[in-house]
Design a protein around this motif. Sequence first.
Motif, PDB file in Angstrom:
ATOM      1  N   TYR A  11       5.704 -20.957 -11.952  1.00 23.99           N
ATOM      2  CA  TYR A  11       5.196 -22.284 -12.207  1.00 23.99           C
ATOM      3  C   TYR A  11       3.936 -22.353 -11.950  1.00 23.99           C
ATOM      4  N   ILE A  12       2.915 -23.170 -12.543  1.00 24.53           N
ATOM      5  CA  ILE A  12       1.597 -23.439 -12.121  1.00 24.53           C
ATOM      6  C   ILE A  12       1.289 -24.841 -12.640  1.00 24.53           C
ATOM      7  N   ASP A  13       0.511 -25.571 -12.054  1.00 28.45           N
ATOM      8  CA  ASP A  13       0.187 -26.967 -12.660  1.00 28.45           C
ATOM      9  C   ASP A  13      -0.708 -26.661 -13.668  1.00 28.45           C
ATOM     10  N   ALA A  14      -0.697 -27.436 -14.720  1.00 22.44           N
ATOM     11  CA  ALA A  14      -1.551 -27.531 -15.912  1.00 22.44           C
ATOM     12  C   ALA A  14      -3.186 -27.943 -15.528  1.00 22.44           C
ATOM     13  N   THR A  15      -3.363 -28.456 -14.722  1.00 25.37           N
ATOM     14  CA  THR A  15      -4.820 -28.682 -14.276  1.00 25.37           C
ATOM     15  C   THR A  15      -5.189 -28.686 -12.692  1.00 25.37           C
ATOM     16  N   THR A  16      -6.218 -28.780 -12.583  1.00 23.11           N
ATOM     17  CA  THR A  16      -6.509 -28.611 -10.945  1.00 23.11           C
ATOM     18  C   THR A  16      -6.040 -29.946 -10.414  1.00 23.11           C
ATOM     19  N   ILE A  17      -6.028 -29.762  -8.884  1.00 26.60           N
ATOM     20  CA  ILE A  17      -5.373 -30.893  -8.151  1.00 26.60           C
ATOM     21  C   ILE A  17      -6.547 -31.922  -8.238  1.00 26.60           C
ATOM     22  N   THR A  18      -6.011 -33.223  -8.392  1.00 28.59           N
ATOM     23  CA  THR A  18      -6.958 -34.144  -8.384  1.00 28.59           C
ATOM     24  C   THR A  18      -7.203 -34.898  -6.995  1.00 28.59           C
ATOM     25  N   ASN A  19      -8.380 -35.619  -6.758  1.00 29.65           N
ATOM     26  CA  ASN A  19      -8.585 -36.221  -5.750  1.00 29.65           C
ATOM     27  C   ASN A  19      -7.462 -36.971  -5.040  1.00 29.65           C
ATOM     28  N   GLU A  20      -6.826 -37.886  -5.761  1.00 30.74           N
ATOM     29  CA  GLU A  20      -5.894 -38.369  -5.226  1.00 30.74           C
ATOM     30  C   GLU A  20      -4.423 -37.687  -4.584  1.00 30.74           C
ATOM     31  N   GLU A  21      -4.279 -36.673  -5.567  1.00 33.35           N
ATOM     32  CA  GLU A  21      -3.160 -35.545  -5.180  1.00 33.35           C
ATOM     33  C   GLU A  21      -3.605 -35.006  -3.981  1.00 33.35           C
ATOM     34  N   PHE A  22      -4.891 -34.493  -3.829  1.00 34.96           N
ATOM     35  CA  PHE A  22      -5.029 -33.785  -2.442  1.00 34.96           C
ATOM     36  C   PHE A  22      -5.043 -34.847  -1.177  1.00 34.96           C
ATOM     37  N   LYS A  23      -5.498 -36.107  -1.441  1.00 31.11           N
ATOM     38  CA  LYS A  23      -5.587 -37.039  -0.403  1.00 31.11           C
ATOM     39  C   LYS A  23      -3.866 -37.308  -0.165  1.00 31.11           C
ATOM     40  N   ARG A  24      -3.084 -37.413  -1.234  1.00 29.55           N
ATOM     41  CA  ARG A  24      -1.711 -37.629  -0.609  1.00 29.55           C
ATOM     42  C   ARG A  24      -1.120 -36.448   0.117  1.00 29.55           C
ATOM     43  N   PHE A  25      -1.438 -35.297  -0.243  1.00 26.96           N
ATOM     44  CA  PHE A  25      -1.125 -34.041   0.466  1.00 26.96           C
ATOM     45  C   PHE A  25      -1.582 -34.118   1.982  1.00 26.96           C
ATOM     46  N   VAL A  26      -2.822 -34.324   2.067  1.00 30.41           N
ATOM     47  CA  VAL A  26      -3.378 -34.603   3.456  1.00 30.41           C
ATOM     48  C   VAL A  26      -2.685 -35.700   4.033  1.00 30.41           C
ATOM     49  N   ALA A  61     -13.754 -32.823  -9.986  1.00 29.04           N
ATOM     50  CA  ALA A  61     -13.874 -33.243 -11.283  1.00 29.04           C
ATOM     51  C   ALA A  61     -14.456 -32.406 -12.471  1.00 29.04           C
ATOM     52  N   GLY A  62     -13.890 -32.276 -13.520  1.00 29.88           N
ATOM     53  CA  GLY A  62     -14.558 -31.528 -14.494  1.00 29.88           C
ATOM     54  C   GLY A  62     -14.212 -30.036 -14.559  1.00 29.88           C
ATOM     55  N   ASN A  63     -14.914 -29.289 -14.947  1.00 29.00           N
ATOM     56  CA  ASN A  63     -14.330 -27.731 -14.896  1.00 29.00           C
ATOM     57  C   ASN A  63     -15.005 -27.073 -13.642  1.00 29.00           C
ATOM     58  N   VAL A  64     -14.077 -26.601 -12.872  1.00 28.44           N
ATOM     59  CA  VAL A  64     -14.265 -25.886 -11.580  1.00 28.44           C
ATOM     60  C   VAL A  64     -13.737 -24.639 -11.490  1.00 28.44           C
ATOM     61  N   TRP A  65     -14.302 -23.695 -10.643  1.00 24.84           N
ATOM     62  CA  TRP A  65     -13.953 -22.548 -10.299  1.00 24.84           C
ATOM     63  C   TRP A  65     -12.775 -22.852  -9.404  1.00 24.84           C
ATOM     64  N   GLU A  66     -11.638 -21.896  -9.722  1.00 28.72           N
ATOM     65  CA  GLU A  66     -10.323 -21.940  -9.148  1.00 28.72           C
ATOM     66  C   GLU A  66     -10.178 -20.892  -8.053  1.00 28.72           C
ATOM     67  N   TRP A  67      -9.901 -21.715  -7.042  1.00 32.45           N
ATOM     68  CA  TRP A  67      -9.422 -20.735  -5.859  1.00 32.45           C
ATOM     69  C   TRP A  67      -7.997 -20.010  -6.202  1.00 32.45           C
TER      70      TRP A  67
END
Length: 127
Positions: free
Chosen positions: A22-37, A52-58
């Motif tokens: 399984y993989i998320d359809a999009t990169t993690i948003t700021n809000e999702e990362f803040k919730r994780f933290v 935001a926007g197109n990013v290199w993906e780790w």
Amino acid sequence: MIEAGHSDGEGAVREISVNPFYIDATTITNEEFKRFVDDTGFQTEAKTFNVAGNVWEWCSDWFSPTHHINGAKDNPAGLPTGDNRVIRGGSYLCHASYCNRYRVAARSKNTPDSSAGNIGFRSAADA
């Protein structure tokens, strides 16, 4: 046809197989990362999160140009240790004069302690 011998180890197209995941359809948003933290107490030195926007993906793999080409064909995994993590794709900062073949399959590297607005990640898990 892609030339062999790039510094990122990209070579001719080759077949591999991977188990379902399984993989998320999009990169993690700021809000999702803040919730994780907030939920996990994860320690980060970042004061703000800009994915935001197109990013290199780790990726979880440690970077190695030779291991990528010569590695296993069945569920290939990266090396167990290294200095740089693989990043894939490209970002909104890419330009033909300095970006590494801006496309989904492009591979590059960066140190794990790097933080930048043009690097993000998706959550993934085995099925």
